[in-house]
Write an enzyme that holds these catalytic residues in place. Structure first.
Site, PDB file in Angstrom:
ATOM      1  N   SER A  12       0.868  -1.182   0.000  1.00  0.00           N
ATOM      2  CA  SER A  12       0.000   0.000   0.000  1.00  0.00           C
ATOM      3  C   SER A  12       0.907   1.236   0.000  1.00  0.00           C
ATOM      4  O   SER A  12       1.965   1.225  -0.633  1.00  0.00           O
ATOM      5  CB  SER A  12      -0.937  -0.075   1.198  1.00  0.00           C
ATOM      6  OG  SER A  12      -1.807   1.007   1.232  1.00  0.00           O
ATOM      7  N   HIS A  13       0.491   2.279   0.714  1.00  0.00           N
ATOM      8  CA  HIS A  13       1.305   3.515   0.702  1.00  0.00           C
ATOM      9  C   HIS A  13       2.713   3.263   1.236  1.00  0.00           C
ATOM     10  O   HIS A  13       3.692   3.763   0.692  1.00  0.00           O
ATOM     11  CB  HIS A  13       0.625   4.590   1.552  1.00  0.00           C
ATOM     12  CG  HIS A  13      -0.614   5.133   0.931  1.00  0.00           C
ATOM     13  ND1 HIS A  13      -0.605   6.146  -0.002  1.00  0.00           N
ATOM     14  CD2 HIS A  13      -1.909   4.797   1.094  1.00  0.00           C
ATOM     15  CE1 HIS A  13      -1.843   6.417  -0.381  1.00  0.00           C
ATOM     16  NE2 HIS A  13      -2.664   5.611   0.267  1.00  0.00           N
ATOM     17  N   SER A  44      -7.421   3.245  -1.162  1.00  0.00           N
ATOM     18  CA  SER A  44      -8.724   3.478  -0.515  1.00  0.00           C
ATOM     19  C   SER A  44      -9.057   4.967  -0.429  1.00  0.00           C
ATOM     20  O   SER A  44     -10.233   5.337  -0.389  1.00  0.00           O
ATOM     21  CB  SER A  44      -8.733   2.865   0.885  1.00  0.00           C
ATOM     22  OG  SER A  44      -8.742   1.459   0.795  1.00  0.00           O
ATOM     23  N   CYS A  45      -8.018   5.808  -0.394  1.00  0.00           N
ATOM     24  CA  CYS A  45      -8.241   7.260  -0.346  1.00  0.00           C
ATOM     25  C   CYS A  45      -9.075   7.710  -1.561  1.00  0.00           C
ATOM     26  O   CYS A  45      -9.747   8.730  -1.502  1.00  0.00           O
ATOM     27  CB  CYS A  45      -6.913   8.024  -0.343  1.00  0.00           C
ATOM     28  SG  CYS A  45      -5.682   7.344   0.760  1.00  0.00           S
ATOM     29  N   ARG A 135     -12.893  -0.582   3.025  1.00  0.00           N
ATOM     30  CA  ARG A 135     -11.451  -0.445   2.812  1.00  0.00           C
ATOM     31  C   ARG A 135     -11.047  -1.448   1.747  1.00  0.00           C
ATOM     32  O   ARG A 135     -11.509  -2.593   1.753  1.00  0.00           O
ATOM     33  CB  ARG A 135     -10.688  -0.748   4.103  1.00  0.00           C
ATOM     34  CG  ARG A 135      -9.210  -0.336   4.054  1.00  0.00           C
ATOM     35  CD  ARG A 135      -8.513  -0.695   5.354  1.00  0.00           C
ATOM     36  NE  ARG A 135      -7.143  -0.237   5.370  1.00  0.00           N
ATOM     37  CZ  ARG A 135      -6.721   0.874   5.959  1.00  0.00           C
ATOM     38  NH1 ARG A 135      -7.561   1.650   6.597  1.00  0.00           N
ATOM     39  NH2 ARG A 135      -5.439   1.198   5.925  1.00  0.00           N
ATOM     40  N   GLY A 246     -13.701   1.840  13.253  1.00  0.00           N
ATOM     41  CA  GLY A 246     -12.511   1.289  13.903  1.00  0.00           C
ATOM     42  C   GLY A 246     -11.814   0.205  13.096  1.00  0.00           C
ATOM     43  O   GLY A 246     -12.394  -0.374  12.177  1.00  0.00           O
ATOM     44  N   ARG A 306       4.026   7.526   4.446  1.00  0.00           N
ATOM     45  CA  ARG A 306       4.975   7.907   3.389  1.00  0.00           C
ATOM     46  C   ARG A 306       6.205   8.595   3.987  1.00  0.00           C
ATOM     47  O   ARG A 306       7.344   8.320   3.599  1.00  0.00           O
ATOM     48  CB  ARG A 306       4.293   8.806   2.356  1.00  0.00           C
ATOM     49  CG  ARG A 306       3.350   7.994   1.491  1.00  0.00           C
ATOM     50  CD  ARG A 306       2.882   8.663   0.239  1.00  0.00           C
ATOM     51  NE  ARG A 306       2.094   7.703  -0.518  1.00  0.00           N
ATOM     52  CZ  ARG A 306       2.582   6.875  -1.435  1.00  0.00           C
ATOM     53  NH1 ARG A 306       3.870   6.916  -1.746  1.00  0.00           N
ATOM     54  NH2 ARG A 306       1.809   6.018  -2.056  1.00  0.00           N
TER      55      ARG A 306
HETATM   56  C1  LIG Z   1     -11.851   4.858   2.650  1.00  0.00           C
HETATM   57  C2  LIG Z   1     -10.498   5.389   3.081  1.00  0.00           C
HETATM   58  C3  LIG Z   1     -10.105   6.659   2.691  1.00  0.00           C
HETATM   59  C4  LIG Z   1      -8.870   7.157   3.087  1.00  0.00           C
HETATM   60  N1  LIG Z   1      -8.518   8.433   2.680  1.00  0.00           N
HETATM   61  C5  LIG Z   1      -7.318   8.929   3.038  1.00  0.00           C
HETATM   62  C6  LIG Z   1      -6.909  10.223   2.578  1.00  0.00           C
HETATM   63  O1  LIG Z   1      -7.640  10.898   1.830  1.00  0.00           O
HETATM   64  N2  LIG Z   1      -5.697  10.686   2.984  1.00  0.00           N
HETATM   65  C7  LIG Z   1      -4.861   9.963   3.784  1.00  0.00           C
HETATM   66  O2  LIG Z   1      -3.756  10.441   4.115  1.00  0.00           O
HETATM   67  N3  LIG Z   1      -5.213   8.724   4.212  1.00  0.00           N
HETATM   68  C8  LIG Z   1      -6.403   8.204   3.864  1.00  0.00           C
HETATM   69  N4  LIG Z   1      -6.767   6.940   4.280  1.00  0.00           N
HETATM   70  C9  LIG Z   1      -5.843   6.193   5.170  1.00  0.00           C
HETATM   71  C10 LIG Z   1      -4.780   5.482   4.349  1.00  0.00           C
HETATM   72  O3  LIG Z   1      -5.404   4.684   3.378  1.00  0.00           O
HETATM   73  C11 LIG Z   1      -3.906   4.635   5.268  1.00  0.00           C
HETATM   74  O4  LIG Z   1      -3.354   5.456   6.264  1.00  0.00           O
HETATM   75  C12 LIG Z   1      -2.786   3.972   4.487  1.00  0.00           C
HETATM   76  O5  LIG Z   1      -3.324   3.133   3.499  1.00  0.00           O
HETATM   77  C13 LIG Z   1      -1.861   3.160   5.409  1.00  0.00           C
HETATM   78  O6  LIG Z   1      -0.916   2.512   4.635  1.00  0.00           O
HETATM   79  P1  LIG Z   1      -0.108   1.245   5.179  1.00  0.00           P
HETATM   80  O7  LIG Z   1       0.942   0.955   4.169  1.00  0.00           O
HETATM   81  O8  LIG Z   1       0.293   1.485   6.572  1.00  0.00           O
HETATM   82  O9  LIG Z   1      -1.169   0.041   5.279  1.00  0.00           O
HETATM   83  P2  LIG Z   1      -2.457  -0.454   4.489  1.00  0.00           P
HETATM   84  O10 LIG Z   1      -2.948   0.552   3.506  1.00  0.00           O
HETATM   85  O11 LIG Z   1      -3.411  -0.950   5.495  1.00  0.00           O
HETATM   86  O12 LIG Z   1      -1.898  -1.675   3.645  1.00  0.00           O
HETATM   87  C14 LIG Z   1      -1.341  -2.819   4.209  1.00  0.00           C
HETATM   88  C15 LIG Z   1      -1.126  -3.836   3.113  1.00  0.00           C
HETATM   89  O13 LIG Z   1      -0.400  -4.930   3.654  1.00  0.00           O
HETATM   90  C16 LIG Z   1      -0.964  -6.167   3.211  1.00  0.00           C
HETATM   91  N5  LIG Z   1      -0.648  -7.159   4.229  1.00  0.00           N
HETATM   92  C17 LIG Z   1      -1.067  -7.213   5.512  1.00  0.00           C
HETATM   93  N6  LIG Z   1      -0.521  -8.247   6.169  1.00  0.00           N
HETATM   94  C18 LIG Z   1       0.277  -8.886   5.272  1.00  0.00           C
HETATM   95  C19 LIG Z   1       1.101 -10.032   5.339  1.00  0.00           C
HETATM   96  N7  LIG Z   1       1.233 -10.707   6.482  1.00  0.00           N
HETATM   97  N8  LIG Z   1       1.761 -10.413   4.224  1.00  0.00           N
HETATM   98  C20 LIG Z   1       1.659  -9.716   3.073  1.00  0.00           C
HETATM   99  N9  LIG Z   1       0.864  -8.610   2.954  1.00  0.00           N
HETATM  100  C21 LIG Z   1       0.203  -8.199   4.035  1.00  0.00           C
HETATM  101  C22 LIG Z   1      -2.458  -5.867   3.119  1.00  0.00           C
HETATM  102  O14 LIG Z   1      -3.104  -6.761   2.247  1.00  0.00           O
HETATM  103  C23 LIG Z   1      -2.430  -4.418   2.577  1.00  0.00           C
HETATM  104  O15 LIG Z   1      -2.415  -4.372   1.178  1.00  0.00           O
HETATM  105  C24 LIG Z   1      -8.001   6.381   3.885  1.00  0.00           C
HETATM  106  C25 LIG Z   1      -8.374   5.086   4.270  1.00  0.00           C
HETATM  107  C26 LIG Z   1      -9.620   4.603   3.871  1.00  0.00           C
HETATM  108  C27 LIG Z   1     -10.025   3.205   4.280  1.00  0.00           C
END
Ligand SMILES: Cc1cc2nc3c(=O)[nH]c(=O)nc-3n(C[C@H](O)[C@H](O)[C@H](O)COP(=O)(O)OP(=O)(O)OC[C@H]3O[C@@H](n4cnc5c(N)ncnc54)[C@H](O)[C@@H]3O)c2cc1C
Length: 456
Positions: A12-13, A44-45, A135, A246, A306
């Protein structure tokens, strides 16, 4: 010579930014990214834009396509779930989701960005058909299908944070009857102080959303499909439930291996290192260090992960990083029908949760001088500020209007991150031009108001 191996968990991000930074900063790394899901890097953003038919194609709503990185030598393995870290021999165990086969992969450095999964409420009925979460790619598709389905008339959204508000607005724009329920007392109450949430609540109601706060949701009812949502005091006829109330961190697989807090968030230090050597953790699966609160807090934003990824990669090969991660402010923005807001740093709710004593102020004005008739060309603008009562250091703030003044929210973010005081913001030299603003700029005036100066 064998290349240094870097493994990233999660596409993801955090995974995206880690890959970008690794390729920008170092040559000759062997980079592998594992993603448990099938579709790589859905954003998802951008989900609300997809639900409201504002995107080119749902498959474009992503951070990156695998080819952008495989062509640069990165191994991107979707449908591969990392199930274990074997710290002693520095390998991870990985399960191929489609076949169940497992393999081990060696790492020199491991970056965890495994994020979170939205929660089902702990009540009866979450297994009924048409009880959804919001999400990721799969839920985005399911929600879209139901919003396009004329048989779905009544949508109940649980959770009035920004994700729930996005769900409510998209459902309303799809012509549904929408009820928004939350246990807290104000929609967006975790982001904005009451003066602003009052305006937003009215905007939601004026646009046909039934807003029910302090709702104690007790059950989703129905025999196979959901037909109503029951609270302690009422029952709401429902064809579709969208839960945005949550999250839980995706860290069960790390239990007993990496130190987690009581809620399952990964514990990391000021260098974003876990308790395991050469294993780093970033993003939603961790708590973020807040500059204004000077402590770790849940700030689940793409902007946070990021910055963390960039920091981790920059210092990845230093024995002890030269500087700790400086932290984040936590800034977000959203449109709620005709209103737009941007918020940064702390507010009354988040300060209270962090155990901090703050003071707040609320300022209301028109965008431009009063000789410009009130209305679309000279709308009302609102600013809230949060500050330290003794030092006047600005700890947070928000801007709100029907006019898009969200860029001023970024000015507040800068003020908070630079630890500016009200006195400094009150006379920072911003431009004036009556086509755009007042003789003193909006944030000057808001700070002057907070200092008790006479109204301009
Ligand atoms: C509807 C919605 C709108 C949003 N809008 C905004 C916005 O406008 N601006 C903003 O700043 N933020 C926004 N956010 C929040 C933002 O999406 C999250 O903060 C961000 O995606 C976090 O990134 P991350 O990499 O920490 O984890 P995540 O995005 O949760 O991604 C984690 C990834 O890891 C993978 N994964 C998990 N466990 C494992 C494993 N054991 N092995 C392999 N892969 C695994 C999952 O499948 C997933 O793809 C929004 C969120 C949602 C749900």
């Amino acid at each position: 010579m064998e290349k240094t191996k870097v493994i990233i968990v999660g596409a993801s991000h955090g995974g995206h930014e880690s890959m970008r930074a690794l390729l920008d900063n170092y040559a000759n790394l062997d980079i592998t990214l594992f993603e448990a899901g099938d579709f790589v890097s859905f954003m998802s953003c951008g989900m609300e834009l997809f639900l409201e038919n504002q995107v080119t194609n749902v498959n474009d709503v992503r951070n990156f396509s695998p080819e952008q990185f495989t062509t640069q030598g990165v191994n991107i393995m979707n449908n591969h779930e990392v199930t274990k870290i074997n710290a002693d021999n520095k390998t991870v165990t990985v399960k191929e989701v489609t076949t169940g086969a497992t393999s081990e992969y060696a790492y020199d450095k491991l970056i965890l960005s495994s994020g979170v999964t939205p929660n089902n409420l702990p009540i009866p009925g979450t297994d009924l058909a048409n009880v959804y979460l919001m999400r990721g790619y799969d839920w985005a598709h399911k929600i879209k299908q139901q919003l396009d389905n004329p048989a779905i008339q009544n949508v109940t959204v649980i959770g009035a944070g920004y994700i729930g508000i996005e769900a409510a607005e998209a459902s309303r724009k799809a012509g549904k009857n929408v009820t928004l329920l939350d246990v807290i007392d104000r929609p967006l109450g975790i982001y904005l102080d009451p003066d602003m949430t009052d305006i937003i609540e009215k905007e939601l109601t004026n646009n046909g959303v039934q807003v029910v706060m302090k709702a104690d949701v007790q059950a989703f009812e129905g025999s196979d499909k959901v037909t109503s949502v029951k609270t302690a005091t009422a029952s709401y006829p429902t064809d579709l439930v969208i839960q945005a109330a949550g999250v839980k961190p995706n860290t069960k697989w790390l239990d007993g291996i990496v130190e987690l807090d009581s809620k399952g968030f990964i514990k990391n230090d000021e260098y974003l290192r876990t308790n395991l050597k050469d294993v780093y953790a970033i993003g939603d699966a961790t708590l973020a260090y807040s500059i204004p609160a000077q402590q770790k807090m849940p700030i689940a934003l793409a902007t946070v992960v990021r910055r963390e990824a960039r920091y981790v990669v920059e210092h990845l090969f230093e024995k002890t990083p030269t500087v700790p991660f400086k932290g984040v402010v936590g800034s977000s923005a959203l449109s709620v029908f005709d209103y737009h807001f941007a918020a940064s740093g702390l507010n009354q709710t988040t300060a209270k949760r962090a155990g901090l004593n703050i003071k707040t102020s609320f300022y209301e004005d028109t965008l431009r001088p009063t000789y410009v008739p009130a209305g679309a060309d000279n709308p009302k603008v609102y600013v809230q500020l949060a500050f330290n009562p003794q030092t006047h250091q600005i700890l947070g703030g928000a801007v709100l209007s029907t006019y898009d003044i969200t860029a001023q929210g970024n000015v507040l973010a800068l003020a908070v991150s630079q630890k500016m005081t009200l006195e400094e913001l009150a006379d920072t030299d911003f431009f004036f031009q009556p086509g755009f603003d007042r003789q003193w700029s909006l944030l000057n005036l808001a700070a002057q108001n907070a200092l008790g100066e006479s109204k301009f």
